[in-house]
Design a protein around this motif. Structure first.
Motif, PDB file in Angstrom:
ATOM      1  N   VAL A   1      42.578  27.343  37.666  1.00 28.44           N
ATOM      2  CA  VAL A   1      43.661  28.321  37.797  1.00 28.44           C
ATOM      3  C   VAL A   1      43.262  29.632  37.117  1.00 28.44           C
ATOM      4  CG1 VAL A   1      46.039  28.848  37.109  1.00 28.44           C
ATOM      5  CG2 VAL A   1      45.463  26.578  38.026  1.00 28.44           C
ATOM      6  N   LEU A   2      42.689  29.533  35.939  1.00 28.97           N
ATOM      7  CA  LEU A   2      42.246  30.736  35.227  1.00 28.97           C
ATOM      8  C   LEU A   2      41.202  31.503  36.029  1.00 28.97           C
ATOM      9  CD1 LEU A   2      42.275  32.497  32.675  1.00 28.97           C
ATOM     10  CD2 LEU A   2      40.562  30.965  31.717  1.00 28.97           C
TER      11      LEU A   2
ATOM     12  N   THR B   1      40.683  31.431  39.246  1.00 23.84           N
ATOM     13  CA  THR B   1      41.321  31.992  40.443  1.00 23.84           C
ATOM     14  C   THR B   1      42.064  33.278  40.088  1.00 23.84           C
ATOM     15  OG1 THR B   1      41.518  29.815  41.454  1.00 23.84           O
ATOM     16  CG2 THR B   1      42.978  31.532  42.279  1.00 23.84           C
ATOM     17  N   GLN B   2      42.769  33.289  38.977  1.00 17.94           N
ATOM     18  CA  GLN B   2      43.513  34.469  38.559  1.00 17.94           C
ATOM     19  C   GLN B   2      42.581  35.621  38.195  1.00 17.94           C
ATOM     20  OE1 GLN B   2      46.865  34.911  38.819  1.00 17.94           O
ATOM     21  NE2 GLN B   2      46.723  32.937  39.822  1.00 17.94           N
ATOM     22  N   LEU B   3      41.428  35.308  37.639  1.00 20.22           N
ATOM     23  CA  LEU B   3      40.465  36.349  37.281  1.00 20.22           C
ATOM     24  C   LEU B   3      39.814  36.990  38.504  1.00 20.22           C
ATOM     25  CD1 LEU B   3      38.759  34.720  34.163  1.00 20.22           C
ATOM     26  CD2 LEU B   3      40.332  36.679  34.200  1.00 20.22           C
ATOM     27  N   GLN B   4      39.741  36.247  39.598  1.00 23.40           N
ATOM     28  CA  GLN B   4      39.155  36.799  40.814  1.00 23.40           C
ATOM     29  C   GLN B   4      40.058  37.856  41.380  1.00 23.40           C
ATOM     30  OE1 GLN B   4      38.391  33.530  43.443  1.00 23.40           O
ATOM     31  NE2 GLN B   4      36.538  32.947  42.379  1.00 23.40           N
TER      32      GLN B   4
ATOM     33  N   ARG C   1      43.123  23.485  34.786  1.00 22.64           N
ATOM     34  CA  ARG C   1      43.453  24.643  33.949  1.00 22.64           C
ATOM     35  C   ARG C   1      42.401  25.735  34.110  1.00 22.64           C
ATOM     36  NH1 ARG C   1      43.499  21.875  29.099  1.00 22.64           N
ATOM     37  NH2 ARG C   1      41.259  21.865  29.086  1.00 22.64           N
ATOM     38  N   GLU C   2      41.127  25.371  34.052  1.00 24.04           N
ATOM     39  CA  GLU C   2      40.055  26.361  34.204  1.00 24.04           C
ATOM     40  C   GLU C   2      40.017  26.912  35.623  1.00 24.04           C
ATOM     41  OE1 GLU C   2      39.712  23.544  32.516  1.00 24.04           O
ATOM     42  OE2 GLU C   2      39.031  24.162  30.535  1.00 24.04           O
TER      43      GLU C   2
END
Length: 59
Positions: free
Chosen positions: A53-54, A56-59, A50-51
Motif C-alpha cells: 500500500v505504501l 502504491t501511494q508513493l507511485q 502494508r508495504e
C-alpha cells in the motif's frame, strides 16, 4: 501446499522459514479475495500488504 509439512514449504520460492505456518492461510485468503472480487490479475511480492500500500501511494 496444504499437503506439504511446514518445513517443506520453506523450500518453495518466496516462502521464508518463519512464514511457513501462515503461508497456506494467506494463500487461501488471497485466492478467495481475488475470486470474489473478480480481479483479473495480481502482482505478488515478498513484502507485506502494508508495504505494498505504501509503495502504491508513493507511485
Amino acid at each position: 501446499m496444504a499437503e506439504l509439512p511446514a518445513p517443506a514449504r520453506a523450500e518453495l520460492p518466496g516462502i521464508s522459514l518463519t512464514r511457513t505456518r501462515q503461508c497456506l492461510t494467506g494463500a487461501i485468503i488471497a485466492h478467495t479475495a481475488v475470486r470474489c472480487l473478480g480481479i483479473a490479475h495480481v502482482t505478488l511480492s515478498p513484502w507485506a500488504v502494508r508495504e505494498g500500500v505504501l509503495l502504491t501511494q508513493l507511485q
